[in-house]
Enzyme design. Structure first.
Site, mmCIF file in Angstrom:
data_model
loop_
_atom_site.group_PDB
_atom_site.id
_atom_site.type_symbol
_atom_site.label_atom_id
_atom_site.label_comp_id
_atom_site.label_asym_id
_atom_site.label_seq_id
_atom_site.Cartn_x
_atom_site.Cartn_y
_atom_site.Cartn_z
ATOM 1 N N HIS A 37 0.831 -1.210 0.000
ATOM 2 C CA HIS A 37 0.000 0.000 0.000
ATOM 3 C C HIS A 37 0.866 1.261 0.000
ATOM 4 C CE1 HIS A 37 -2.950 -2.823 2.061
ATOM 5 N NE2 HIS A 37 -3.682 -2.340 1.066
ATOM 6 N N LYS A 150 -1.576 -6.093 -8.221
ATOM 7 C CA LYS A 150 -1.765 -7.433 -7.658
ATOM 8 C C LYS A 150 -3.158 -7.944 -7.996
ATOM 9 C CE LYS A 150 -2.449 -8.300 -3.247
ATOM 10 N NZ LYS A 150 -3.604 -9.256 -3.154
ATOM 11 N N SER A 187 -2.978 -7.781 2.665
ATOM 12 C CA SER A 187 -3.465 -7.668 4.035
ATOM 13 C C SER A 187 -3.809 -9.040 4.603
ATOM 14 C CB SER A 187 -4.693 -6.758 4.085
ATOM 15 O OG SER A 187 -4.341 -5.438 3.736
#
Length: 280
Positions: A37, A150, A187
């Protein structure tokens, strides 16, 4: 860095920057930030004067049996990371700020591109993504927005939505950021133990193997997909899909296609991991 929670606060801050001729860059996220991020923030800084990052776990892109309730919410840690990264504005709205009339009865649907791959496995997911991204674009009104590659299918869908609906902004793709072992940062990697993360690197190794097979002349794509899924299964994963596709249309690749992308999703235990690799 300032933190705002309402659309009114956000637009008040941005109005003064626009009056000064500043270019606004935007990075939409669901929080629980990692280095991937933060790399998007760096890309946004190179393409704009003021960087806005949103932190919002969007309920409409989660299915009924997915991890919306348990999805990590780490606002304080995220804000510390963003401050250190040089972010200008963090937009952290509550759900009823983004969806003031619930349930939302208006949605944005991008046909065809969301049909296969994650779209087939997660019905309604991409409608939730495009709807919230449209809303966020209208709230921030950025000059450019940065998305990670991604999720190749997601950024392809957003690019088409922006083109079809004439959103006045540029979509910038940022390369996948990987762990040292090749595992794509996510995440959801936070659900994995250190040993599981090491083993999960076999996902990327399988992508590299298939890429090498194609570059060495194999064009029996459906057979290659089957072999790749067998490899993943033997390694202890539960493959969701392993698809060789046309980069532009996201349709399953045919022999004459030259711009390819391999898209995959696989479960490691209860954790669903996605990755992709492009091939010319």
């Amino acid at each position: 860095m300032i933190i705002v929670n309402t659309i009114k606060e956000l637009q008040t801050e941005l109005t003064s920057h626009r009056q000064d001729g500043k270019r606004i860059g935007f990075v939409p996220t669901m929080g629980n930030l990692h280095q991937g991020h933060l790399s998007l923030v760096e890309v946004a800084k190179r393409h704009s004067d003021i960087v806005v990052v949103s932190l919002f776990v969007n309920p409409t892109q989660f299915g009924p049996n997915e991890d919306f309730d348990s999805y990590p919410r780490t606002l304080d840690a995220d804000c510390d990371k963003l401050k250190n990264q040089g972010t200008d504005i963090v937009f952290a709205p509550a759900t009823d700020e983004v969806y003031p009339k619930w349930p939302n009865i208006t949605s944005v649907h991008v046909a065809k591109l969301g049909k296969n791959h994650c779209g087939a496995s997660r019905p309604g997911h991409f409608d939730g993504v495009t709807t919230v991204v449209s809303k966020l674009f209208n709230m921030v009104r950025p000059d450019c927005a940065v998305f990670g590659e991604k999720d190749f299918q997601q950024i392809s869908i957003i690019r088409r939505m922006v083109s079809d609906l004439n959103f006045p902004l540029d979509i910038i793709g940022a390369p996948i950021v990987r762990e040292a072992n090749g595992l794509a940062m996510s995440s959801r990697n936070g659900y994995l133990s250190t040993e599981e993360k090491d083993h999960a690197s076999n996902i990327y190794k399988t992508l590299l193997w298939a890429k090498s097979e194609i570059e060495n002349g194999r064009h029996d794509f459906r057979q290659l997909e089957t072999e790749a899924k067998q490899r993943l299964t033997e390694l202890g994963f539960v493959p969701d899909y392993f698809n060789i596709a046309n980069q532009e249309t996201l349709a399953l690749a045919q022999e004459q296609d030259s711009q390819l992308v391999i898209l995959l999703a696989a479960f490691m235990g209860k954790v669903r991991l996605i990755d992709n690799i492009k091939i010319k």
